[in-house]
Design an enzyme around this catalytic site. Structure first.
Site, PDB file in Angstrom:
ATOM      1  N   HIS A  69     -33.833 -44.494  37.604  1.00 12.54           N
ATOM      2  CA  HIS A  69     -33.781 -43.128  38.126  1.00 12.54           C
ATOM      3  C   HIS A  69     -34.945 -42.329  37.542  1.00 12.54           C
ATOM      4  O   HIS A  69     -35.657 -41.640  38.263  1.00 12.54           O
ATOM      5  CB  HIS A  69     -32.443 -42.473  37.769  1.00 12.54           C
ATOM      6  CG  HIS A  69     -32.252 -41.122  38.386  1.00 12.54           C
ATOM      7  ND1 HIS A  69     -31.040 -40.472  38.388  1.00 12.54           N
ATOM      8  CD2 HIS A  69     -33.114 -40.273  39.012  1.00 12.54           C
ATOM      9  CE1 HIS A  69     -31.158 -39.299  39.001  1.00 12.54           C
ATOM     10  NE2 HIS A  69     -32.416 -39.150  39.375  1.00 12.54           N
ATOM     11  N   GLU A 118     -40.216 -37.264  40.227  1.00 13.12           N
ATOM     12  CA  GLU A 118     -40.018 -37.619  38.825  1.00 13.12           C
ATOM     13  C   GLU A 118     -41.236 -37.245  37.981  1.00 13.12           C
ATOM     14  O   GLU A 118     -41.099 -36.813  36.837  1.00 13.12           O
ATOM     15  CB  GLU A 118     -39.711 -39.117  38.698  1.00 13.12           C
ATOM     16  CG  GLU A 118     -38.352 -39.503  39.261  1.00 13.12           C
ATOM     17  CD  GLU A 118     -37.206 -38.824  38.532  1.00 13.12           C
ATOM     18  OE1 GLU A 118     -37.181 -38.844  37.288  1.00 13.12           O
ATOM     19  OE2 GLU A 118     -36.323 -38.254  39.215  1.00 13.12           O
ATOM     20  N   HIS A 122     -40.476 -34.505  35.286  1.00 15.00           N
ATOM     21  CA  HIS A 122     -40.312 -35.124  33.975  1.00 15.00           C
ATOM     22  C   HIS A 122     -41.615 -35.674  33.381  1.00 15.00           C
ATOM     23  O   HIS A 122     -41.844 -35.569  32.186  1.00 15.00           O
ATOM     24  CB  HIS A 122     -39.281 -36.250  34.055  1.00 15.00           C
ATOM     25  CG  HIS A 122     -37.958 -35.817  34.600  1.00 15.00           C
ATOM     26  ND1 HIS A 122     -37.106 -34.983  33.901  1.00 15.00           N
ATOM     27  CD2 HIS A 122     -37.338 -36.094  35.782  1.00 15.00           C
ATOM     28  CE1 HIS A 122     -36.008 -34.773  34.628  1.00 15.00           C
ATOM     29  NE2 HIS A 122     -36.120 -35.433  35.771  1.00 15.00           N
TER      30      HIS A 122
END
Length: 259
Positions: A69, A118, A122
């Site tokens: 993920h 992502e 992040h």
């Protein structure tokens, strides 16, 4: 005299104002410089595609192995909005990315939408660490950690495989703790109407910031209540999963097709 004092005070007032404006501009110049983006550990999050597809009720395909993920710095998101994702930067990783980090929800041809998300959310925060300070390093290290953990093989070693029969949450937790030496965070979908038990969907394992050693996700003395854990899980998860409750747990087999 009063006029002279006023004239003398003006430059000081202007100086203070200018200093304040400069500080405001610096703080607002970009998220990269915000103190709120300090973080202490990395969370490698893997999810189970059949559960992801169950939650969104619409998937292009399903897979029979745990996939990535994301690699998430704790307490930091969207650190540098000007650092745009560039697929060309990870072209050497695309083969592994499509296998181990697929986007099971969005049926784009190269599946880069998920990776862009992502990276933006992040990766730009993880880049504070030299070993992760480029797209290639961030995604490459995430793949390395995924392969190092080998979650799929670990579960199979303990006889934990998708089944119509239920497991206990402790079966997952004890097996992973025994192998990795740290306590994992396991997240589930709550039972829907007509269902008996929660469905396992996501597993988080944490690493130290600088040297990527496995560590507990919660510091000693930082134990959270079940309610706080659930709130954090909901905030961290794209799919609304909650920290699993002790008790029976469903590990769903993959479906051949989903409509």
């Amino acid at each position: 005299m009063a006029s002279a004092v006023a004239r003398g005070a003006l430059p000081a007032w202007v100086s203070v104002l200018a200093w304040g404006l400069a500080l405001w501009c610096l703080c607002g110049a970009g998220p990269l410089w915000s103190g709120s983006h300090e973080w202490k550990k990395l969370i490698l999050t893997q999810h189970w595609p059949p559960t992801v597809c169950k939650e969104v009720n619409s998937c292009r395909d399903t897979l029979d192995y745990w996939t990535i993920h994301g690699l998430w710095p704790d307490r930091a998101e969207d650190c540098n909005q000007s650092w745009h994702f560039n697929l060309d930067e990870i072209k050497d990783l695309l083969r592994d990315m499509k296998i181990y980090w697929p986007d099971v929800i969005h049926p784009s041809s190269n599946r880069s939408r998920f990776w862009k998300h992502e990276w933006d959310k992040h990766g730009t925060c993880a880049a504070q660490v030299d070993a992760l300070n480029s797209e290639k390093k961030y995604f490459g290290k995430s793949l390395d950690l995924y392969k190092q953990l080998d979650l799929n093989s670990v579960l199979l070693k303990f006889g934990i495989k998708p089944s119509i029969n239920y497991y206990q949450l402790a079966d997952f937790r004890d097996a992973l703790t025994r192998i990795y030496g740290v306590v994992p965070k396991i997240q589930c979908l709550l039972p829907e109407q007509g269902e008996e038990v929660q469905t396992v969907g996501q597993i988080e394992l944490c690493f130290t910031k600088e040297d990527f050693h496995l560590r507990n996700c919660t510091e000693p003395g930082e134990q959270l209540s079940s309610k706080q854990e659930a709130q954090l899980a909901t905030g961290a998860s794209t799919h609304g999963m909650m920290v699993c409750e002790d008790g029976p747990i469903f590990y769903p087999p993959p479906a051949k097709t989903r409509h």
